[in-house]
Design an enzyme around this catalytic site. Structure first.
Site, mmCIF file in Angstrom:
data_model
loop_
_atom_site.group_PDB
_atom_site.id
_atom_site.type_symbol
_atom_site.label_atom_id
_atom_site.label_comp_id
_atom_site.label_asym_id
_atom_site.label_seq_id
_atom_site.Cartn_x
_atom_site.Cartn_y
_atom_site.Cartn_z
ATOM 1 N N GLU A 309 0.852 -1.235 0.141
ATOM 2 C CA GLU A 309 0.007 -0.084 -0.067
ATOM 3 C C GLU A 309 0.867 1.280 0.009
ATOM 4 O OE1 GLU A 309 -2.757 2.366 3.178
ATOM 5 O OE2 GLU A 309 -2.857 0.254 2.958
ATOM 6 N N GLU A 314 -2.791 11.577 2.907
ATOM 7 C CA GLU A 314 -3.829 11.473 3.859
ATOM 8 C C GLU A 314 -4.035 12.760 4.748
ATOM 9 O OE1 GLU A 314 -3.961 6.969 5.607
ATOM 10 O OE2 GLU A 314 -1.833 7.606 5.578
#
Length: 446
Positions: A309, A314
């Site tokens: 990932e 974010e």
């Protein structure tokens, strides 16, 4: 008679001396013979000795500012230019020609800093006032000056995409004397845009994206509150896709949270390159704006986290990291299941204006960037073989797909309060809050 013999003896002795002198001239009167150092080329600070066949030679420079010479004939370069060293033995003399140049530049690194930029770094050259940078798209010809700088690095922007750009450097001094030769050669390959979604339309391009819907197992793995919908929580505005996290309060009922999650899995998947997401995050307390990538399953069939990932963006109340997940880090308690690199931004700063979040992903590392500035670098080469297989092999050496979403609440987004939410409906039976995650584009360069 005795007197005559004396005089004759003296005359004969003098004649013999004259004969010896005429037949064997002294070394002091012989022509100076330079055995080595007749022509000397040096760079500043370097030395070379002049060797002369005869003994008793003296040395003198014509220009101490260019080169000095000591009594043993050692020449030291001082500054770019030319001078002569005069060598004398008795009444005879000879000259040595000296040329002093700036040292050639040595480029130590050349790396891409954006899709169309490069940064070069080189070692300082003694006596240099500055440096000329030359560029060509041909390795052996066509070099043109593209920059003049006084420091030991240069940033070259607006390079043509999809080319290998070759760079050379020369140093110059106050009188514009330059290095005799070019530096060593370094190259940087610019990227070419291979895919993008610019979100300039009025609906989602389903050839690129698929909606993921529902509450997801375990609240999408983080005990999140929202249900993801297919098309009810997006809009298009001024060339941006807008994901709308929505919070509905109704008296006597459980609060409802909805949002959007879309992915390119099976449609647009990429291995290596420069990936960029230009976005403006949601600002509301309890929201989690995200633009990230997951492995397509071909690296490791066990799925997450074994297949890798990469979190490009974010933004949440707890921070704005750029992150990787893999088998090794997701089994290390100290790492909290990932490896974070801090961007230096807050959620409020991410929500204030657009920023470009990116990665430069090669077969050797993943470099995270924000607005073209390098942040953390994930470099698996620092680990030994037993760890390397868990931090790279099968994790980041196969295609990945994009995910865009905005989560609400849960382990990462945290407590949901009304701070930052927009109250868009307020009646006796219903209150509706919204916030907005803007995505200007997603681009892939290779």
């Amino acid at each position: 008679m005795k007197m005559m013999k004396k005089v004759l003896s003296i005359v004969l002795a003098l004649a013999m001396v004259v004969t010896v002198i005429s037949m064997n001239p002294t070394e002091a009167n012989a022509k100076v013979t330079i055995q080595s150092g007749k022509k000397i080329t040096l760079t500043i600070g370097k030395t070379e000795k002049i060797y002369v066949k005869q003994k008793g030679a003296t040395f003198k420079t014509s220009n101490k500012k260019v080169a000095t010479v000591n009594k043993k004939g050692v020449v030291k370069a001082i500054a770019p230019g030319k001078c002569k060293i005069t060598i004398k033995v008795g009444s005879s003399k000879a000259t040595s020609k000296v040329t002093v140049n700036l040292a050639n530049v040595k480029i130590t690194s050349a790396e891409p800093i954006s899709v169309n930029g490069a940064k070069l770094t080189w070692k300082k050259v003694k006596g240099a006032k500055g440096y000329y940078v030359y560029r060509s798209t041909k390795k052996n010809s066509g070099y043109k000056k593209v920059a003049t700088v006084k420091k030991t690095n240069a940033t070259i922007k607006n390079l043509a995409l999809g080319y290998t750009h070759y760079f050379k450097v020369k140093a110059y001094n106050a009188k514009k004397k330059v290095s005799a030769k070019y530096s060593n050669l370094k190259s940087v390959k610019t990227y070419k845009l291979v895919w993008s979604d610019e979100f300039n339309g009025t609906s989602l391009d389903m050839s690129n994206w698929t909606y993921e819907t529902g509450h997801g197992q375990g609240g999408w793995g983080n005990q999140e509150f929202q249900e993801y919908t297919a098309g009810k929580n997006i809009k298009f505005e001024n060339g941006s896709l807008v994901i709308i996290p929505r919070w509905v309060q109704q008296p006597g009922k459980k609060d409802e949270y909805t949002s959007t999650r879309i992915k390119t899995k099976g449609k647009r998947e990429f291995k290596y390159g420069r990936m960029e997401i230009r976005a403006k995050a949601a600002k509301a307390r309890g929201t989690w704006s995200a633009g990230w990538m997951l492995g397509d399953g071909t690296g490791d069939s066990r799925g997450w986290p074994y297949d890798g990932e990469i979190d490009i963006l974010e933004a949440m109340n707890g921070g704005v990291p750029q992150t990787i997940h893999c088998e090794y880090f997701n089994n290390q308690s100290w790492s909290h299941g990932n490896k974070n690199y801090q961007t230096g931004l807050t959620q409020a700063q991410c929500a204030e204006k657009y920023h470009t979040y990116g990665i430069i992903w090669t077969d050797k590392y993943i470099q995270f960037t924000v607005d073209g500035v390098n942040k953390g670098k994930y470099d698996p080469s620092i680990y030994n073989k037993s760890i390397y297989d868990k931090v790279w092999g099968g994790e980041f050496d196969h295609p990945f797909f994009f995910i865009l979403n905005c989560a609400i609440g849960g382990n990462a987004a945290g407590q949901v309060t009304t701070d930052g939410w927009n109250l868009v409906k307020n009646t006796a039976t219903e209150k509706v809050y919204e916030d907005y995650f803007y995505i200007d584009y997603v681009r892939v360069y290779q």
